[in-house]
Write an enzyme that holds these catalytic residues in place. Structure first.
Site, PDB file in Angstrom:
ATOM      1  N   PHE A 205       1.049  -1.218   0.039  1.00 24.04           N
ATOM      2  CA  PHE A 205      -0.002  -0.135  -0.135  1.00 24.04           C
ATOM      3  C   PHE A 205       0.886   1.190  -0.050  1.00 24.04           C
ATOM      4  O   PHE A 205       1.744   1.376   0.856  1.00 24.04           O
ATOM      5  CB  PHE A 205      -0.983  -0.120   0.996  1.00 24.04           C
ATOM      6  N   GLY A 207       0.222   5.441   0.228  1.00 22.02           N
ATOM      7  CA  GLY A 207      -0.842   6.370   0.688  1.00 22.02           C
ATOM      8  C   GLY A 207      -0.494   7.019   1.908  1.00 22.02           C
ATOM      9  O   GLY A 207       0.286   7.243   2.457  1.00 22.02           O
ATOM     10  N   LEU A 228       4.035  -1.226   3.686  1.00 20.53           N
ATOM     11  CA  LEU A 228       3.173   0.270   3.625  1.00 20.53           C
ATOM     12  C   LEU A 228       4.425   1.247   3.699  1.00 20.53           C
ATOM     13  O   LEU A 228       5.179   1.582   4.189  1.00 20.53           O
ATOM     14  CB  LEU A 228       2.520   0.321   5.179  1.00 20.53           C
ATOM     15  N   GLU A 229       4.159   2.256   2.431  1.00 12.31           N
ATOM     16  CA  GLU A 229       4.789   3.507   2.246  1.00 12.31           C
ATOM     17  C   GLU A 229       3.859   4.485   2.436  1.00 12.31           C
ATOM     18  O   GLU A 229       3.015   4.589   1.459  1.00 12.31           O
ATOM     19  CB  GLU A 229       5.184   3.575   0.838  1.00 12.31           C
ATOM     20  N   LEU A 230       3.955   5.230   3.275  1.00 12.46           N
ATOM     21  CA  LEU A 230       2.931   6.283   3.878  1.00 12.46           C
ATOM     22  C   LEU A 230       3.643   7.492   3.765  1.00 12.46           C
ATOM     23  O   LEU A 230       4.430   7.984   2.785  1.00 12.46           O
ATOM     24  CB  LEU A 230       2.473   6.005   5.358  1.00 12.46           C
TER      25      LEU A 230
END
Length: 471
Positions: A205, A207, A228-230
């Site tokens: 993901f 976002g 996860l890359e947030l």
């Protein structure tokens, strides 16, 4: 979930596209079909997978005009759309070049002479990718390509804000017989992404932090990995010894490329007191030279704000900063032009960490500049954030810059430059703090995320083990 969703054009503000999300049953059926297709895909071996990926590359090149047009309508900008397609092509080539060596299996001796260990890498059967709107093509494929070469099937759910590219891309996939059953893209909003997680073995993901937390929680309940890359609030620190001509040019690009709508965007700039005014003057002078790509899309450097809700956040951050004493050196407003929402490069001074523009992700072409008096203060300011995605440090020598960079809590730090993660893919990195979790999507480790390791512990001699019970 199966009702049509409207899509806004970022240049005109008009609704000119509708998408049809699949139902949960349709998602389940598609995922079941892809699981079946993944078995021969993995068994075919990496060389066959490379052949399929190269065929896909040629199909993409043949549809380059249609893809460009779709991306332009998705994002309202031209130059970055061309870059996205070119980056996708180079990414396919790069992974095809390095994958065979990275996927080699080996056999090793152990401390016990008659036991050898043989390794096997087993791909996760079905990977789900949920990607954002700021670079819709590039960020929907950055995890997809290594996952496919590792032997996974991949189902991608791009953002509902920029979905027009899906149709021409699906046409390229359909033209590759060995690929079309193990790769697909589906339309939909957050509920479609949430439903997808239920049927995959691993999720990637990219976002916001708030949505990423929901994705991580859903994956944890299912006991599947989540990468996860947030969000980010990337700082830049400019020391007294830095080359100001270099620093201002690099930071201007790093702050406003793609109208600041980038994970790697510099969102806070800290300058040594002694050079503060000189730096600000140079930065402002250069920022004023940049023009918005309006009315002609092929003129200027700054495209529109893609997401309407992001424009509202940018405007709120600017209002909050000015109300609390910030000084606008240039830019400073979200403008509506022919229905599109625009923000010219903005330099702010007299800022502090009581302002949203210094603490919350802005995702716009905003450059708040603050001075520091000591190295210790610079480090404290840079680390005063819940984020830790990337950063930049400028100094007169590599040694001075690295000494400071060592103290910054971020996964990728550009030295005497900004935003290098967009171009340098060899540097393995992790996201710090709330900017994400999981293995690196850069470097050799990126493809390893999609593999589980098996070990065969082989006894090579028919002799009793010394630890057995004595008869």
């Amino acid at each position: 979930m199966n009702e049509k969703l409207s899509v806004r054009n970022p240049r005109t503000g008009k609704i000119d596209c509708w998408i049809s999300p699949p139902t949960p049953d349709q998602i389940a059926d598609k995922c079941a079909q892809m699981r079946e297709a993944q078995i021969p895909w993995q068994q075919a071996g990496v060389e066959r997978r490379i052949e399929a990926m190269q065929q896909w590359k040629q199909a993409i090149l043949s549809q380059k005009e249609q893809l460009t047009e779709a991306l332009v309508n998705d994002t309202g900008r031209l130059s970055e759309s061309v870059v996205e397609i070119n980056s996708l092509i180079s990414t396919i080539d790069r992974w095809c070049r390095v994958a065979p060596e990275l996927l080699l299996e080996d056999e090793k001796a152990t401390a016990i002479p008659f036991i050898r260990v043989q390794s096997q890498q087993v791909a996760y059967q079905l990977v789900g990718v949920i990607s954002p709107w700021n670079f819709p093509l590039l960020l929907s494929t950055i995890d997809t390509i290594p996952a496919l070469l590792a032997g996974c099937a991949v189902i991608v759910k791009p953002s509902e804000i920029a979905p027009r590219f899906i149709k021409p891309l699906l046409e390229t996939i359909a033209s590759v017989s060995h690929l079309r059953d193990v790769l697909t893209f589906i339309e939909g909003a957050g509920d479609t992404g949430a439903a997808l997680i239920e049927y995959v073995d691993l999720v990637c993901f990219t976002g916001s932090v708030s949505t990423g937390q929901k994705v991580g929680e859903a994956a944890a309940k299912l006991f599947i990995p989540a990468f996860l890359e947030l969000g980010g609030k990337d700082p830049a620190v400019v020391l007294e010894s830095a080359d100001l001509e270099l620093a201002t040019s690099a930071l201007l690009w790093g702050s406003v490329v793609n109208a600041g709508q980038s994970c790697l965007s510099i969102e806070r700039i800290y300058i040594a007191e002694s050079i503060f005014e000189k730096f600000v003057d140079k930065l402002t002078e250069k920022a004023k030279l940049l023009q918005i790509c309006y009315p002609a899309i092929d003129r200027g450097e700054i495209g529109p704000i893609i997401a309407e809700r992001q424009a509202a956040i940018i405007a709120e951050h600017l209002r909050d900063a000015v109300a609390k004493g910030a000084v606008v050196r240039c830019g400073g407003a979200v403008e509506e032009l022919a229905g599109g929402l625009w923000c010219r490069p903005t330099v702010l001074t007299q800022v502090n960490h009581c302002m949203k523009v210094m603490t919350e992700e802005t995702f716009g072409p905003i450059m708040p500049v603050m001075s520091f008096s000591t190295i210790e203060e610079a480090v404290q300011l840079a680390n005063d954030t819940i984020y830790g995605l990337s950063a930049a440090v400028f100094a007169g020598s590599q040694e001075e810059a690295i000494a400071l960079a060592n103290q910054i809590d971020a996964g990728a730090i550009s030295i005497n430059d900004a935003g290098l993660t967009a171009f340098i893919h060899e540097g393995e990195k992790n996201s710090f703090k709330f900017s994400g979790m999981g293995g690196s999507r850069m470097g050799a480790a990126a493809i390893k995320r999609f593999l589980r390791k098996k070990a065969f512990l082989n006894k090579t001699q028919s002799i009793p083990d010394p630890w057995w019970f004595k008869s």
